[in-house]
Design an enzyme around this catalytic site. Sequence first.
Site, PDB file in Angstrom:
ATOM      1  CB  SER A 116      -4.040   1.341   4.101  1.00 52.83           C
ATOM      2  OG  SER A 116      -3.163   0.982   3.069  1.00 52.83           O
TER       3      SER A 116
ATOM      4  CB  SER B 222      -0.958   0.009   1.200  1.00 59.09           C
ATOM      5  OG  SER B 222      -2.008  -0.892   0.992  1.00 59.09           O
TER       6      SER B 222
ATOM      7  CE  LYS C 191      -4.791   1.599  -0.288  1.00 63.68           C
ATOM      8  NZ  LYS C 191      -4.030   0.359  -0.102  1.00 63.68           N
TER       9      LYS C 191
END
Length: 353
Positions: free
Chosen positions: A188, A131, A134
């Site tokens: 997340s 993640s 992101k």
Amino acid sequence: MAAALTGGGLSPSTALAASATSASSKAKAKTKTSKKAGSTASRGTAAAKARGKSPVRSAKAVPARTVAKVSPRKSVVVAVEPAKASFGQMYGLHRTEDPLDLKSSVALVVDQETDQILLSKNSNAVLPIASITKLMTGLLVTEAQQPLDEVLTITQDDVDTEKGSHSRLQVGTQLTRGEMLHLALMSSENRAANALGRHYPGGLSAFVQAMNAKAKLLGMHDTRYVEPTGLSSNNQSSARDLAVLVKAAYQHPILRELSTSTDASVAVGRRQLQFHTTNGLVRNPSWEIGLQKTGYISEAGRCLVMQAQLAGRNLIMVLLDSAGKYSRIGDAERIRKWLNSEASPVLDAGMRP
């Protein structure tokens, strides 16, 4: 710059079995059980006839062969699925020693202002980044200047089919782009991140192309993206590239604010849902964190990137492929104490890039 590493296969599952009971003991048990079951069934039939009813099998009348199968003396074979190795473990990166005894196989600390490298461990290794992806998603959405008050809807296209991860944002949930961005960076949230990509001009495929184009523009030559959440292990990068990404993202106040937020409450239908940060260090008064992002999938291990003020300097920290749920936090604390010690910023020979 070191070439990208490639992965290998996983070892097969291991099977564990309990010791088998001797054949004679099993035979005696079966005979004894059969007699007992037969006696019980006979009594049940007689009682049914006395009541003038048909002798139907009651729930307690278990056939002898069934009782024998569930006998506690029966051997049981249990298949045990081994823990899935991360790419770093498969590459042997955890065998790299360092004076701080870090649990992360990859580590990098860079001065944000001068680009001086204060600590480096396998910083050119190319690994899945989970993640941390992101952060690039947030950077593209921010630089595209799409309206943050526009309402986006979670659809079936946002449901994770890669890892089957859970989300509290059910299909049909409507939130503003700003709320989606907040949840993607702070908590997340995978569905929120995917929705942001879908609502980019040209759709998801155009968004992924823009992610890779931005990486190339920033000089992140070891980086590749295939989707906006990080659930795919094909999203890969190096610690050196990620330090560049953190530096670029830090230029945007909204990314600093949302990524370091501790909590958020959003209205989902008639309910108010509470979301929290995935990085406990942002609540720690010992830390002054300007931007952060965590990540985890089994192929990547535990990951963490941060911009923080340590030892009177603005620094960028990258930790990848950490083994253990809290080990990346422990590694960050080890680095902080080292930077505040008399040894800082002198590097051991084993830690030099």
